[in-house]
Design a protein around this motif. Structure first.
Motif, PDB file in Angstrom:
ATOM      1  N   ARG A  64      23.456 -18.371   5.989  1.00 47.93           N
ATOM      2  CA  ARG A  64      22.508 -17.425   5.158  1.00 47.93           C
ATOM      3  C   ARG A  64      21.039 -17.522   5.286  1.00 47.93           C
ATOM      4  NH1 ARG A  64      26.520 -20.658   4.360  1.00 47.93           N
ATOM      5  NH2 ARG A  64      25.288 -22.460   5.551  1.00 47.93           N
ATOM      6  N   ALA A  65      20.600 -17.800   6.733  1.00 48.83           N
ATOM      7  CA  ALA A  65      18.994 -17.952   6.504  1.00 48.83           C
ATOM      8  C   ALA A  65      18.885 -16.592   7.419  1.00 48.83           C
ATOM      9  CB  ALA A  65      18.688 -18.702   8.177  1.00 48.83           C
ATOM     10  N   PHE A  66      19.650 -16.074   7.611  1.00 47.20           N
ATOM     11  CA  PHE A  66      19.251 -14.683   8.576  1.00 47.20           C
ATOM     12  C   PHE A  66      19.340 -13.590   7.048  1.00 47.20           C
ATOM     13  CE2 PHE A  66      21.237 -10.124   8.929  1.00 47.20           C
ATOM     14  CZ  PHE A  66      19.999  -9.356  10.232  1.00 47.20           C
ATOM     15  N   ASP A  67      20.237 -13.802   5.516  1.00 48.09           N
ATOM     16  CA  ASP A  67      20.318 -12.858   4.505  1.00 48.09           C
ATOM     17  C   ASP A  67      18.997 -13.307   4.299  1.00 48.09           C
ATOM     18  OD1 ASP A  67      22.676 -11.925   5.626  1.00 48.09           O
ATOM     19  OD2 ASP A  67      23.855 -12.839   4.121  1.00 48.09           O
ATOM     20  N   GLN A  68      18.265 -14.057   3.938  1.00 46.36           N
ATOM     21  CA  GLN A  68      17.608 -14.584   3.287  1.00 46.36           C
ATOM     22  C   GLN A  68      16.290 -14.119   3.587  1.00 46.36           C
ATOM     23  OE1 GLN A  68      16.750 -18.713   2.508  1.00 46.36           O
ATOM     24  NE2 GLN A  68      14.817 -18.612   0.880  1.00 46.36           N
ATOM     25  N   ARG A  69      15.678 -13.949   5.019  1.00 47.69           N
ATOM     26  CA  ARG A  69      14.935 -13.634   5.869  1.00 47.69           C
ATOM     27  C   ARG A  69      14.478 -12.041   5.716  1.00 47.69           C
ATOM     28  NH1 ARG A  69      11.885 -15.557  10.172  1.00 47.69           N
ATOM     29  NH2 ARG A  69      10.139 -14.095  10.821  1.00 47.69           N
ATOM     30  N   LEU A  70      15.911 -11.479   5.705  1.00 47.90           N
ATOM     31  CA  LEU A  70      16.382 -10.086   6.256  1.00 47.90           C
ATOM     32  C   LEU A  70      15.619  -8.946   4.519  1.00 47.90           C
ATOM     33  CD1 LEU A  70      17.009  -7.211   7.362  1.00 47.90           C
ATOM     34  CD2 LEU A  70      19.357  -8.113   6.295  1.00 47.90           C
ATOM     35  N   ASN A  71      15.646 -10.217   3.476  1.00 47.55           N
ATOM     36  CA  ASN A  71      15.715  -9.832   2.174  1.00 47.55           C
ATOM     37  C   ASN A  71      14.561  -9.738   2.022  1.00 47.55           C
ATOM     38  OD1 ASN A  71      18.805  -9.159   1.749  1.00 47.55           O
ATOM     39  ND2 ASN A  71      18.809 -11.098  -0.020  1.00 47.55           N
ATOM     40  N   THR A  72      13.796 -10.685   2.331  1.00 45.12           N
ATOM     41  CA  THR A  72      12.340 -10.775   2.106  1.00 45.12           C
ATOM     42  C   THR A  72      11.533  -9.720   3.298  1.00 45.12           C
ATOM     43  OG1 THR A  72      12.295 -13.012   2.056  1.00 45.12           O
ATOM     44  CG2 THR A  72      10.540 -12.060   2.328  1.00 45.12           C
ATOM     45  N   CYS A  73      12.035  -9.359   4.486  1.00 45.29           N
ATOM     46  CA  CYS A  73      11.219  -8.923   5.285  1.00 45.29           C
ATOM     47  C   CYS A  73      11.477  -7.077   5.068  1.00 45.29           C
ATOM     48  CB  CYS A  73      11.811  -8.835   7.125  1.00 45.29           C
ATOM     49  SG  CYS A  73      11.456  -7.511   7.622  1.00 45.29           S
ATOM     50  N   ILE A  74      12.681  -6.821   4.082  1.00 45.33           N
ATOM     51  CA  ILE A  74      12.856  -5.459   3.737  1.00 45.33           C
ATOM     52  C   ILE A  74      11.587  -5.366   2.784  1.00 45.33           C
ATOM     53  CG2 ILE A  74      13.967  -4.178   1.772  1.00 45.33           C
ATOM     54  CD1 ILE A  74      16.770  -4.978   3.951  1.00 45.33           C
ATOM     55  N   GLY A  75      11.997  -6.209   1.099  1.00 42.27           N
ATOM     56  CA  GLY A  75      11.021  -6.252   0.309  1.00 42.27           C
ATOM     57  C   GLY A  75       9.322  -6.023   0.596  1.00 42.27           C
ATOM     58  N   GLU A  76       9.389  -6.946   1.912  1.00 47.35           N
ATOM     59  CA  GLU A  76       7.620  -7.180   2.236  1.00 47.35           C
ATOM     60  C   GLU A  76       8.009  -5.318   2.795  1.00 47.35           C
ATOM     61  OE1 GLU A  76       7.016  -9.965   5.228  1.00 47.35           O
ATOM     62  OE2 GLU A  76       6.563 -11.460   3.588  1.00 47.35           O
ATOM     63  N   ALA A  77       8.611  -4.766   3.792  1.00 51.12           N
ATOM     64  CA  ALA A  77       8.025  -3.404   4.108  1.00 51.12           C
ATOM     65  C   ALA A  77       8.842  -2.451   3.080  1.00 51.12           C
ATOM     66  CB  ALA A  77       9.699  -3.337   5.050  1.00 51.12           C
ATOM     67  N   GLU A  78       8.388  -2.660   1.755  1.00 56.62           N
ATOM     68  CA  GLU A  78       8.144  -1.927   0.985  1.00 56.62           C
ATOM     69  C   GLU A  78       6.839  -1.721   0.013  1.00 56.62           C
ATOM     70  OE1 GLU A  78      10.151   0.465   0.442  1.00 56.62           O
ATOM     71  OE2 GLU A  78      12.085   0.081   0.895  1.00 56.62           O
ATOM     72  N   THR A  79       6.532  -2.609   0.480  1.00 58.77           N
ATOM     73  CA  THR A  79       4.911  -2.573   0.039  1.00 58.77           C
ATOM     74  C   THR A  79       3.984  -1.751   0.485  1.00 58.77           C
ATOM     75  OG1 THR A  79       4.300  -4.568   1.713  1.00 58.77           O
ATOM     76  CG2 THR A  79       5.286  -4.747  -1.118  1.00 58.77           C
ATOM     77  N   PRO A  80       3.132  -1.402  -0.300  1.00 61.39           N
ATOM     78  CA  PRO A  80       1.819  -0.363   0.489  1.00 61.39           C
ATOM     79  C   PRO A  80       1.312  -1.143   2.133  1.00 61.39           C
ATOM     80  CG  PRO A  80       1.437  -0.130  -1.910  1.00 61.39           C
ATOM     81  CD  PRO A  80       2.882  -1.489  -1.663  1.00 61.39           C
ATOM     82  N   ALA A  81       1.006  -2.168   1.656  1.00 62.61           N
ATOM     83  CA  ALA A  81       0.200  -2.603   2.935  1.00 62.61           C
ATOM     84  C   ALA A  81       1.381  -2.583   4.740  1.00 62.61           C
ATOM     85  CB  ALA A  81      -0.140  -4.563   3.080  1.00 62.61           C
ATOM     86  N   LYS A  82       2.804  -2.586   4.183  1.00 62.26           N
ATOM     87  CA  LYS A  82       3.549  -3.206   5.473  1.00 62.26           C
ATOM     88  C   LYS A  82       3.776  -1.252   5.559  1.00 62.26           C
ATOM     89  CE  LYS A  82       3.239  -7.509   6.401  1.00 62.26           C
ATOM     90  NZ  LYS A  82       3.860  -8.555   6.301  1.00 62.26           N
ATOM     91  N   ARG A  83       3.773  -0.659   4.686  1.00 59.34           N
ATOM     92  CA  ARG A  83       4.259   1.174   4.792  1.00 59.34           C
ATOM     93  C   ARG A  83       4.508   1.324   5.973  1.00 59.34           C
ATOM     94  NH1 ARG A  83       1.762   5.102   1.295  1.00 59.34           N
ATOM     95  NH2 ARG A  83       2.327   3.351  -0.706  1.00 59.34           N
ATOM     96  N   TYR A  84       3.453   0.894   6.942  1.00 60.47           N
ATOM     97  CA  TYR A  84       3.897   1.376   8.263  1.00 60.47           C
ATOM     98  C   TYR A  84       4.127   0.436   9.887  1.00 60.47           C
ATOM     99  CZ  TYR A  84       1.164   5.783   6.594  1.00 60.47           C
ATOM    100  OH  TYR A  84       0.749   6.029   5.291  1.00 60.47           O
ATOM    101  N   GLN A  85       4.823  -0.434   8.750  1.00 64.48           N
ATOM    102  CA  GLN A  85       5.185  -1.027  10.153  1.00 64.48           C
ATOM    103  C   GLN A  85       7.137  -1.648   9.449  1.00 64.48           C
ATOM    104  OE1 GLN A  85       2.701  -5.349   9.966  1.00 64.48           O
ATOM    105  NE2 GLN A  85       1.008  -3.430   9.705  1.00 64.48           N
ATOM    106  N   ARG A  86       7.750  -0.389  10.172  1.00 72.08           N
ATOM    107  CA  ARG A  86       9.032  -1.124   9.500  1.00 72.08           C
ATOM    108  C   ARG A  86       9.700  -2.085  10.333  1.00 72.08           C
ATOM    109  NH1 ARG A  86      12.151   4.542   9.380  1.00 72.08           N
ATOM    110  NH2 ARG A  86      10.679   4.940  10.715  1.00 72.08           N
ATOM    111  N   PRO A  87      10.644  -2.798  10.025  1.00 72.71           N
ATOM    112  CA  PRO A  87      11.210  -3.710  11.019  1.00 72.71           C
ATOM    113  C   PRO A  87      12.448  -3.055  11.728  1.00 72.71           C
ATOM    114  CG  PRO A  87      11.763  -3.930   8.430  1.00 72.71           C
ATOM    115  CD  PRO A  87      11.151  -3.131   8.151  1.00 72.71           C
ATOM    116  N   SER A  88      13.000  -3.582  12.589  1.00 67.16           N
ATOM    117  CA  SER A  88      13.744  -2.962  13.406  1.00 67.16           C
ATOM    118  C   SER A  88      14.600  -4.186  13.741  1.00 67.16           C
ATOM    119  CB  SER A  88      13.576  -2.989  14.707  1.00 67.16           C
ATOM    120  OG  SER A  88      12.405  -1.598  15.017  1.00 67.16           O
ATOM    121  N   LEU A  89      15.833  -4.181  14.043  1.00 68.08           N
ATOM    122  CA  LEU A  89      17.335  -4.625  13.940  1.00 68.08           C
ATOM    123  C   LEU A  89      17.804  -5.356  14.373  1.00 68.08           C
ATOM    124  CD1 LEU A  89      19.042  -6.679  11.806  1.00 68.08           C
ATOM    125  CD2 LEU A  89      20.290  -5.195  11.137  1.00 68.08           C
TER     126      LEU A  89
END
Length: 344
Positions: A186-211
């Motif tokens: 549950r904690a992982f799924d929540q953090r994953l969704n948050t991380c993806i949401g942040e990755a789609e923002t202009p400020a973090k467009r060039y900081q793509r997460p890895s899994l």
């Protein structure tokens, strides 16, 4: 899943469920509330049989196993967020109702006790007749009964307060896998969704997460050969390695029985691969001995296979995990104990 239990029945079932959860080390979060509530009610025979069989071999109900049982026997294959929230609200409502009922009964009992005390005092100063003596004795007995009732109500309120305090405390721990100490699914799924949401923002467009997704090689063979307690020991050892090697800004989690994940939010793919190799070599170099048989009781080394991928803009969490799984399967198919990278 609909319940039509009365408040009294709900409170009794909940009380038994909470006692069992504490005995078997279950975190008090909505999924486990529902699981154990169903178990205590006894109408879900398939769930009860499966839990009894597991608890016959293990002292604690492992978090990942509880998740699997919930999905299989309660939710029909997927976790219903609405149902979970409704269950949490029901637990809170039951406890609040119990506390309010006890408080109201206590107030009413105290008022009645005051009236009885005044009546007893007034009767004691009157001329005694057999009938009056009987009323006086009955009044004194009622005073004793009221005092005892007040004490029971006070004890009930204290018990409810302790339960609510315990619920608040363990809610803070509800995101932790009880066996390994890592984040749970549950904690992982929540953090994953948050991380993806942040990755789609202009400020973090060039900081793509890895899994990174890792799976213990031949874990069924380990359990079958050495038993489930030793298998649990292996899971805890790998959990410790992940805690030691995962940077603070990353999240290590146990997402399945023998499956782990590390979410890496802001590193290059080459840095993520270096981390994956570090984890793999640390596990391969470790020696997990059987408990109680000394340090020389080593068994065949444990290894893990790892899949790693980089987030693709626009994809959701499910697609991101599926690509990491594809990389993991490639590692398995290529001989295990290796890292496979699937480019983003």
């Amino acid at each position: 899943m609909k319940y039509h239990d009365s408040m009294e029945r709900s409170a009794d079932v909940l009380r038994q469920a909470l006692q069992l959860m504490k005995r078997h080390g279950s975190a008090l979060h909505p999924v486990n509330y529902t699981l154990w509530y169903e178990y205590v009610r006894g109408e879900n025979t398939a769930l009860r049989t499966a839990m009894d069989r597991y608890l016959g071999q293990h002292l604690q109900l492992d978090e990942a196993v509880a998740d699997a049982m919930y999905r299989r026997f309660v939710s029909g294959g997927g976790i219903d967020a609405t149902l979970i929230e409704r269950t949490a609200e029901s637990v809170s409502t039951v406890l609040t109702g119990m506390a309010e009922s006890a408080a109201r009964a206590g107030d009413q009992t105290a008022q009645y006790g005051t009236s009885l005390s005044r009546l007893s005092h007034e009767l004691a100063g009157s001329a005694h007749s057999p009938a009056l003596e009987e009323v006086l004795n009955t009044t004194r007995q009622m005073q004793i009964a009221v005092t005892e009732m007040q004490q029971r109500l006070s004890d009930s309120q204290n018990e409810i307060s302790q339960l609510r305090a315990e619920l608040r405390r363990v809610h803070e721990e509800s995101r932790i896998d009880s066996l390994t100490g890592l984040a749970n699914r549950r904690a992982f799924d929540q953090r994953l969704n948050t991380c993806i949401g942040e990755a789609e923002t202009p400020a973090k467009r060039y900081q793509r997460p890895s899994l990174l997704i890792a799976d213990i090689d031949h874990f069924k063979r380990i359990n079958d050969t050495h038993g489930h307690p030793y298998g649990d020991h292996v899971l805890r050892a790998i959990g410790s390695i992940l805690k030691e090697t995962t940077p603070e800004d990353c999240l290590a989690a146990r997402i399945g029985g023998e499956e782990f994940a590390v979410l890496i939010p802001s590193r290059s793919l080459s840095e993520a691969r270096a981390l994956a190799e570090t984890v793999r070599t640390r596990v391969a170099g470790a020696r997990v001995s059987r408990q109680g048989q000394g340090q020389d009781a080593e068994v065949t080394r444990v290894t893990i296979s790892i899949g790693l991928t980089l987030f693709r803009p626009g994809e959701n969490g499910t697609a991101f995990m599926e690509r990491a799984d594809q990389a993991l399967y490639a590692s398995k198919d290529s001989g295990r104990d290796r890292v496979t990278v699937l480019a983003g």
